[in-house]
Design a protein around this motif. Sequence first.
Motif, PDB file in Angstrom:
ATOM      1  N   ALA A  27       8.875  -9.618  33.324  1.00  0.00           N
ATOM      2  CA  ALA A  27       8.515  -8.718  34.410  1.00  0.00           C
ATOM      3  C   ALA A  27       9.659  -8.592  35.405  1.00  0.00           C
ATOM      4  CB  ALA A  27       7.261  -9.240  35.117  1.00  0.00           C
ATOM      5  N   GLY A  28       9.588  -7.587  36.252  1.00  0.00           N
ATOM      6  CA  GLY A  28      10.640  -7.352  37.227  1.00  0.00           C
ATOM      7  C   GLY A  28      10.796  -8.473  38.227  1.00  0.00           C
ATOM      8  N   ASP A  29       9.728  -9.250  38.464  1.00  0.00           N
ATOM      9  CA  ASP A  29       9.812 -10.363  39.411  1.00  0.00           C
ATOM     10  C   ASP A  29      10.241 -11.661  38.743  1.00  0.00           C
ATOM     11  OD1 ASP A  29       7.556 -11.124  37.992  1.00  0.00           O
ATOM     12  OD2 ASP A  29       6.169 -10.774  39.642  1.00  0.00           O
ATOM     13  N   GLY A  30      10.595 -11.601  37.462  1.00  0.00           N
ATOM     14  CA  GLY A  30      11.104 -12.773  36.760  1.00  0.00           C
ATOM     15  C   GLY A  30      10.077 -13.535  35.953  1.00  0.00           C
ATOM     16  N   ARG A  31       8.788 -13.270  36.160  1.00  0.00           N
ATOM     17  CA  ARG A  31       7.787 -13.947  35.341  1.00  0.00           C
ATOM     18  C   ARG A  31       7.917 -13.497  33.891  1.00  0.00           C
ATOM     19  NH1 ARG A  31       2.208 -12.508  37.819  1.00  0.00           N
ATOM     20  NH2 ARG A  31       3.338 -10.562  38.253  1.00  0.00           N
ATOM     21  N   SER A  32       7.568 -14.373  32.973  1.00  0.00           N
ATOM     22  CA  SER A  32       7.684 -14.025  31.559  1.00  0.00           C
ATOM     23  C   SER A  32       6.535 -14.635  30.773  1.00  0.00           C
ATOM     24  CB  SER A  32       9.023 -14.494  30.989  1.00  0.00           C
ATOM     25  OG  SER A  32       9.097 -15.914  30.974  1.00  0.00           O
ATOM     26  N   VAL A  33       6.295 -14.065  29.593  1.00  0.00           N
ATOM     27  CA  VAL A  33       5.271 -14.559  28.688  1.00  0.00           C
ATOM     28  C   VAL A  33       5.751 -14.279  27.280  1.00  0.00           C
ATOM     29  CG1 VAL A  33       3.987 -12.371  28.730  1.00  0.00           C
ATOM     30  CG2 VAL A  33       2.793 -14.494  28.143  1.00  0.00           C
ATOM     31  N   GLY A  34       5.384 -15.124  26.350  1.00  0.00           N
ATOM     32  CA  GLY A  34       5.744 -14.910  24.966  1.00  0.00           C
ATOM     33  C   GLY A  34       5.043 -13.691  24.394  1.00  0.00           C
ATOM     34  N   VAL A  35       5.710 -12.997  23.486  1.00  0.00           N
ATOM     35  CA  VAL A  35       5.135 -11.794  22.886  1.00  0.00           C
ATOM     36  C   VAL A  35       3.777 -12.090  22.261  1.00  0.00           C
ATOM     37  CG1 VAL A  35       5.429 -10.135  21.005  1.00  0.00           C
ATOM     38  CG2 VAL A  35       7.358 -10.658  22.501  1.00  0.00           C
ATOM     39  N   GLY A  36       3.669 -13.211  21.574  1.00  0.00           N
ATOM     40  CA  GLY A  36       2.432 -13.552  20.882  1.00  0.00           C
ATOM     41  C   GLY A  36       1.305 -13.970  21.792  1.00  0.00           C
ATOM     42  N   GLU A  37       1.615 -14.328  23.038  1.00  0.00           N
ATOM     43  CA  GLU A  37       0.589 -14.776  23.972  1.00  0.00           C
ATOM     44  C   GLU A  37       0.130 -13.682  24.928  1.00  0.00           C
ATOM     45  OE1 GLU A  37       3.577 -16.954  23.719  1.00  0.00           O
ATOM     46  OE2 GLU A  37       2.385 -17.586  21.990  1.00  0.00           O
ATOM     47  N   ALA A  38       0.815 -12.574  24.959  1.00  0.00           N
ATOM     48  CA  ALA A  38       0.527 -11.529  25.933  1.00  0.00           C
ATOM     49  C   ALA A  38      -0.759 -10.786  25.604  1.00  0.00           C
ATOM     50  CB  ALA A  38       1.688 -10.547  26.008  1.00  0.00           C
ATOM     51  N   VAL A  39      -1.472 -10.381  26.657  1.00  0.00           N
ATOM     52  CA  VAL A  39      -2.633  -9.506  26.520  1.00  0.00           C
ATOM     53  C   VAL A  39      -2.133  -8.077  26.747  1.00  0.00           C
ATOM     54  CG1 VAL A  39      -4.901  -8.859  27.415  1.00  0.00           C
ATOM     55  CG2 VAL A  39      -4.221 -11.274  27.322  1.00  0.00           C
ATOM     56  N   ALA A  83      -5.374  -0.548  22.660  1.00  0.00           N
ATOM     57  CA  ALA A  83      -4.111  -1.270  22.731  1.00  0.00           C
ATOM     58  C   ALA A  83      -3.906  -2.171  21.528  1.00  0.00           C
ATOM     59  CB  ALA A  83      -4.067  -2.098  24.021  1.00  0.00           C
ATOM     60  N   HIS A  84      -2.720  -2.732  21.452  1.00  0.00           N
ATOM     61  CA  HIS A  84      -2.346  -3.691  20.413  1.00  0.00           C
ATOM     62  C   HIS A  84      -3.221  -4.926  20.484  1.00  0.00           C
ATOM     63  CE1 HIS A  84       0.186  -6.109  17.815  1.00  0.00           C
ATOM     64  NE2 HIS A  84       0.466  -6.955  18.786  1.00  0.00           N
ATOM     65  N   ASP A  85      -3.662  -5.395  19.313  1.00  0.00           N
ATOM     66  CA  ASP A  85      -4.479  -6.603  19.159  1.00  0.00           C
ATOM     67  C   ASP A  85      -5.890  -6.459  19.705  1.00  0.00           C
ATOM     68  OD1 ASP A  85      -3.194  -8.446  17.574  1.00  0.00           O
ATOM     69  OD2 ASP A  85      -2.086  -9.370  19.222  1.00  0.00           O
ATOM     70  N   ALA A  86      -6.320  -5.240  20.015  1.00  0.00           N
ATOM     71  CA  ALA A  86      -7.666  -5.009  20.534  1.00  0.00           C
ATOM     72  C   ALA A  86      -8.595  -4.558  19.414  1.00  0.00           C
ATOM     73  CB  ALA A  86      -7.624  -3.961  21.642  1.00  0.00           C
ATOM     74  N   ALA A  87      -9.893  -4.608  19.700  1.00  0.00           N
ATOM     75  CA  ALA A  87     -10.904  -4.204  18.726  1.00  0.00           C
ATOM     76  C   ALA A  87     -11.070  -2.695  18.705  1.00  0.00           C
ATOM     77  CB  ALA A  87     -12.237  -4.866  19.056  1.00  0.00           C
TER      78      ALA A  87
END
Length: 287
Positions: A27-39, A83-87
Amino acid sequence: MSVREFRRILLDGNVVDVVRHGDELVAGDGRSVGVGEAVHLSPVVPSKIVCVHLNYSSRVAEMMTKLPPAPTYFHKPVSALNAHDAAVVRPAGCKWLNYEGEIAIVIGRTAKNISPAEAGDYIRGYTIGNDYGLHDFRDTDSGSMLRVKGADTLCPLGPGLVEGWDFHGKQIRTIVNGEVRQDGNTDEMKWDMHYLVADIARTITLQPGDVLMSGTPAISRTVYPGDVVEVEVEGLGTLRNHIVEGSAPIRSDVGAQPTESEEVLSTAQGGDWEFRGIRKPDLSGTH
């Protein structure tokens, strides 16, 4: 233009735009998350979703038809976004839900009355789409496709929006439960991305974020609750969804009801399926 991928995700409960760096979404504020863990959320929120009926030569041949002199189109309402990974929800009482793996064009600048040669300057990038169709309603709406293609959840897009991607000569595949069902190439397209944008923009103003679905290759078939459907596009990644059954049945006290006419069955199962030695599908919803 260099290739960059953007996504929209939920991060700490907030809707955040992120940039993909390898296996991390930042994210622009520096926070990050792994691709596989993202919602994931839909990478764009368009004001309209315009879809071309037929475009790939393999699909035209499969349908045993000919292309018209120019493209024809239909709308999916924005309430169908997913979205991706949704039902993806098949309404209770319906049987004939089909996938259609596609490439989605995302508009970057307001476009009106532009030429195909100019259209590339108005495209922000591309994402993957799956133009699901509920063929139980194919006998209604006089060909508008509203009930067939417009139900909630039937327009997953993602996982990201890719800028700087060249659409020429790219493979597109749809995979169901690990088995390749569709396998095509963008060189099959009669009308390319630039043509489609210019054609629509003659009379309909396209706004930033608007989406044009560019057609599907051959072998759109029925999927069932429990199935996992993936659309892979070379250079764009993989859009994955799973099918579930809705708990509320289609109301019977109003409107056209699901049907199983010859047109419905032929379209859902590939045309004349009962006469070509193709196994009649299990209508119980399990397989």
